[in-house]
Design a protein around this motif. Structure first.
Motif, mmCIF file in Angstrom:
data_model
loop_
_atom_site.group_PDB
_atom_site.id
_atom_site.type_symbol
_atom_site.label_atom_id
_atom_site.label_comp_id
_atom_site.label_asym_id
_atom_site.label_seq_id
_atom_site.Cartn_x
_atom_site.Cartn_y
_atom_site.Cartn_z
ATOM 1 N N MET A 7 0.739 -1.252 -0.007
ATOM 2 C CA MET A 7 0.028 -0.028 0.089
ATOM 3 C C MET A 7 0.756 1.347 -0.082
ATOM 4 N N LEU A 8 0.427 2.513 -0.733
ATOM 5 C CA LEU A 8 1.032 3.593 -0.763
ATOM 6 C C LEU A 8 0.563 4.592 -0.510
ATOM 7 N N LYS A 9 0.843 5.335 0.592
ATOM 8 C CA LYS A 9 0.181 6.516 1.005
ATOM 9 C C LYS A 9 1.016 7.719 0.673
ATOM 10 N N LEU A 10 0.440 8.597 0.180
ATOM 11 C CA LEU A 10 1.124 9.800 -0.361
ATOM 12 C C LEU A 10 0.769 11.258 0.287
ATOM 13 N N SER A 11 1.696 11.916 1.040
ATOM 14 C CA SER A 11 1.143 13.229 1.232
ATOM 15 C C SER A 11 2.249 14.196 0.797
ATOM 16 N N LEU A 12 1.876 15.308 0.210
ATOM 17 C CA LEU A 12 2.836 16.192 -0.405
ATOM 18 C C LEU A 12 2.764 17.588 0.067
ATOM 19 N N ASP A 13 3.949 18.160 0.512
ATOM 20 C CA ASP A 13 4.071 19.435 1.117
ATOM 21 C C ASP A 13 4.948 20.271 0.449
ATOM 22 N N THR A 14 4.332 21.229 -0.448
ATOM 23 C CA THR A 14 4.813 22.016 -1.446
ATOM 24 C C THR A 14 5.531 23.368 -0.879
ATOM 25 N N SER A 15 5.433 23.560 0.185
ATOM 26 C CA SER A 15 5.858 24.866 1.133
ATOM 27 C C SER A 15 7.265 25.040 1.258
ATOM 28 N N SER A 16 7.989 24.038 0.623
ATOM 29 C CA SER A 16 9.656 24.460 0.378
ATOM 30 C C SER A 16 9.902 24.783 -1.191
ATOM 31 N N GLY A 17 8.977 24.865 -1.598
ATOM 32 C CA GLY A 17 9.441 25.287 -3.379
ATOM 33 C C GLY A 17 9.687 24.038 -4.150
ATOM 34 N N ILE A 18 10.432 23.044 -3.778
ATOM 35 C CA ILE A 18 10.587 21.945 -4.390
ATOM 36 C C ILE A 18 9.536 20.836 -4.196
ATOM 37 N N GLY A 19 9.006 20.645 -2.810
ATOM 38 C CA GLY A 19 8.055 19.979 -2.659
ATOM 39 C C GLY A 19 8.527 18.641 -2.030
ATOM 40 N N HIS A 20 8.291 18.443 -0.877
ATOM 41 C CA HIS A 20 8.681 17.156 -0.273
ATOM 42 C C HIS A 20 7.587 16.218 -0.233
ATOM 43 N N ILE A 21 8.003 14.946 -0.692
ATOM 44 C CA ILE A 21 7.114 14.021 -0.812
ATOM 45 C C ILE A 21 7.368 12.777 0.288
ATOM 46 N N GLU A 22 6.285 12.466 0.773
ATOM 47 C CA GLU A 22 6.269 11.359 1.842
ATOM 48 C C GLU A 22 5.707 10.085 1.093
ATOM 49 N N ALA A 23 6.312 9.038 1.057
ATOM 50 C CA ALA A 23 5.795 7.855 0.512
ATOM 51 C C ALA A 23 6.094 6.855 1.575
ATOM 52 N N VAL A 24 4.928 6.248 2.083
ATOM 53 C CA VAL A 24 4.937 5.163 2.860
ATOM 54 C C VAL A 24 4.636 3.825 2.362
ATOM 55 N N MET A 25 5.659 2.904 2.283
ATOM 56 C CA MET A 25 5.420 1.635 1.613
ATOM 57 C C MET A 25 5.567 0.590 2.587
ATOM 58 N N ASN A 26 5.509 -0.667 2.289
ATOM 59 C CA ASN A 26 6.091 -1.830 2.922
ATOM 60 C C ASN A 26 7.561 -1.767 3.102
ATOM 61 N N GLY B 150 -7.205 15.462 -10.217
ATOM 62 C CA GLY B 150 -7.848 14.461 -9.156
ATOM 63 C C GLY B 150 -6.782 13.913 -8.044
ATOM 64 N N MET B 151 -5.327 14.238 -8.250
ATOM 65 C CA MET B 151 -4.517 13.660 -7.474
ATOM 66 C C MET B 151 -3.744 14.652 -6.731
ATOM 67 N N GLY B 152 -3.975 16.065 -6.658
ATOM 68 C CA GLY B 152 -3.134 17.208 -5.835
ATOM 69 C C GLY B 152 -1.827 17.220 -6.086
ATOM 70 N N MET B 153 -1.123 16.513 -7.252
ATOM 71 C CA MET B 153 0.198 16.721 -7.495
ATOM 72 C C MET B 153 0.523 16.643 -9.030
ATOM 73 N N VAL C 16 2.851 16.014 -12.331
ATOM 74 C CA VAL C 16 3.571 14.673 -13.076
ATOM 75 C C VAL C 16 4.922 14.728 -12.417
ATOM 76 N N ALA C 17 5.681 15.930 -12.253
ATOM 77 C CA ALA C 17 7.031 15.965 -11.849
ATOM 78 C C ALA C 17 7.065 15.231 -10.401
ATOM 79 N N ASP C 18 6.109 15.502 -9.555
ATOM 80 C CA ASP C 18 6.084 14.816 -8.216
ATOM 81 C C ASP C 18 5.766 13.745 -8.027
ATOM 82 N N ALA C 19 4.939 13.058 -9.002
ATOM 83 C CA ALA C 19 4.569 11.591 -9.127
ATOM 84 C C ALA C 19 6.010 10.838 -9.679
#
Length: 124
Positions: free
Chosen positions: A1-20, A54-57, A59-62
């Motif tokens: 399972m992949l849970k995504l949260s995106l924080d774009t406050s830094s300008g680059i965008g910090h991506i948190e990916a929680v996987m097994n 519908g994803m809130g991110m 293509v570069a973030d993905a």
């Protein structure tokens, strides 16, 4: 399972990916930072900055998420790898005008790491 949260406050965008087998934060940061630098250089054929409906991110973030997912299990990474990851991202635009594939990046990473090992062996 992949849970995504995106924080774009830094300008680059910090991506948190929680996987097994989640990549640790230092690794996600290095990959995100490196890809961000490549985006800033406007290399040819980069991932789009367009929003994914519908994803809130973008293509570069993905793309960054996919890089982390593919790269993390591909090597025995440790925090000692961080400077080599950074150096490979810095070296890429000196050699290439196009956006790297993951396979191309891994090849350059291996070259950078091997060169550093040879230099270290010569100094001893």
């Amino acid at each position: 399972m992949l849970k995504l949260s995106l924080d774009t406050s830094s300008g680059i965008g910090h991506i948190e990916a929680v996987m097994n087998k989640a990549a640790p934060q230092w690794f996600r940061i290095e990959i995100n930072r490196g890809l961000g630098r490549l985006r800033a250089l406007k290399l040819r054929n980069p991932p789009s900055g367009d929003q994914i409906p519908g994803m809130g991110m973008t293509v570069a973030d993905a793309n960054t998420i996919e890089w982390v997912k593919v790269l993390w299990p591909s090597r025995g990474w440790s925090e000692r790898s961080a400077p080599f990851i950074a150096e490979a991202f810095e070296e890429w635009p000196r050699r290439n005008a196009d956006w790297p594939t993951i396979a191309e990046f891994l090849q350059l990473f291996d070259e950078v790491r091997e060169h550093a090992r040879r230099d270290e062996a010569r100094q001893q």
